[in-house]
Design an enzyme around this catalytic site. Sequence first.
Site, mmCIF file in Angstrom:
data_model
loop_
_atom_site.group_PDB
_atom_site.id
_atom_site.type_symbol
_atom_site.label_atom_id
_atom_site.label_comp_id
_atom_site.label_asym_id
_atom_site.label_seq_id
_atom_site.Cartn_x
_atom_site.Cartn_y
_atom_site.Cartn_z
ATOM 1 N N ASP A 76 1.696 0.409 -14.800
ATOM 2 C CA ASP A 76 1.879 -1.012 -15.131
ATOM 3 C C ASP A 76 1.184 -1.399 -16.438
ATOM 4 O OD1 ASP A 76 3.073 -0.986 -12.652
ATOM 5 O OD2 ASP A 76 1.422 -1.974 -11.623
ATOM 6 N N HIS A 98 10.811 4.419 -7.980
ATOM 7 C CA HIS A 98 9.659 5.319 -8.015
ATOM 8 C C HIS A 98 9.848 6.517 -8.941
ATOM 9 C CE1 HIS A 98 8.541 2.823 -4.670
ATOM 10 N NE2 HIS A 98 7.307 3.281 -4.799
#
Length: 459
Positions: A132, A327
């Site tokens: 992130d 993912h």
Amino acid sequence: MKRIGILTAGGDTPALNATIHGAVERANELNLEVIGLIKGFNSLYNERLPHVPLNPLFQEIPELDPANGGTILGSSRDYVDPDNKDQLDIIEQRLEQLGIEGLICIGGDGTLNGLQPLADRLPVVLAPKTIDNDLGLNYPSEPDEYIRREREDRSGFDYHLKNSRAAFHLDHMINYVTPGYATAVYVSVQGIQRIRTTAESHRRIAIVEVMGRHSGYIALGSAYGQPDIILVPESSFSLGSLVERIKDLYDLQKNVVIVCGEGIVDEDGKDLGAEVHSMDPAGNKILTGASEALRDLLIREIGDEYFRSYRRGQSAREAIFTRKVGHTQRGGRPVLFDRFYGAQSGGKAVDLLLERRTNTVSTIQWQSERGFWVDSQDANGLRDRWGLIHARKMHSSFYDPDQLKPSEIGRDYLKPIFQHALGPDDLEYQRLSTFATGNLMLPYHSVNTDISKRIRYIG
Ligand code: F6P
């Protein structure tokens, strides 16, 4: 110091093994034993403290391959409760029993919040990782600008950044980039490029959702895939102008590719993707469905007739589709940038422990004159006045809300990370490994099988 521990906590990134490798290599130079703790903070709750010696006789174990994604140590989102003193006492005793004199936690903002209670008892440092890219500061005084408001139901506090009066400069960012981010962007960019040609062929509007929680860095970096529109959580969008832009593009090129961060918000600041307000164990809101929610809005606003009149499909439902990169952003081989700086950061973490620093973070700094280097930051410098560490949001100046794309400074931010992010070996690896004949014959051999044979216990 003779023996240190290392653990990986939170969601994985492709750079974890590289970071562990960097720590072990540095420890080998210093004749320091490194013990890997299994499944993050979870190991500390286990009375047998499952662990793996990572450098017996100061040789790195062969399973530790810096070019492999994931983490050979396993990870979890368990954290230590600062108010449970008895439990902390037990954890301290367990670590002592194993002879651990310092601990490296590889993690993100959740891990940094979680390691604080232990850092008062033995030297504990953080080597950052997160796809992130939200661990760090846009400018040094950012934590001081948080304000908090008590929720109406008195269930806790919400924290917000005030409108900043601090000057922003790329050179002053703390922890410019986190290991894992570059690979996540690389995977997202590839996904976007592949979606584009199929959207072109079938006259479709594609919405590609990327991760990042409430930080728009991955969405920003996805600009390398040349999507037409990028929506980031930091900037709410007006549905009316978005629809207008989509129609303009569709009129011209018969397809549109939109990237949205999973944490995008509507005009009222409400998370589009958090229909279900569930939380993960680290207290983060689980964001599912931003792209689907956006698709519903577009289906409603654009309507079937628009597509029929163009003879480009029967309905808006048929023409507008979503894909999550999901993912795959977090998995697989790390690109060169992440391998290199992950390893550097792990090595720096060892040096910090030897300096007996605690509650400290190894950082990756960048300045235009100097390029990248590793440094350190006292974790308190990242905490707000109530002691909390907040996920860094992408600085608002990185995004142009009119263009719905990165701004000039946003592009300047990305360039140093990505211009050499891929190494020739990354591409050669693809060429040699993807269709290797052995893949057809041999079952997948999980590294977990080998690591299990090395797990030791105390007591
Ligand atoms: O923090 C990393 C991250 O990949 C986020 O981008 C994402 O929202 C979240 O973790 C997904 O978590 P999980 O793996 O638990 O689904």
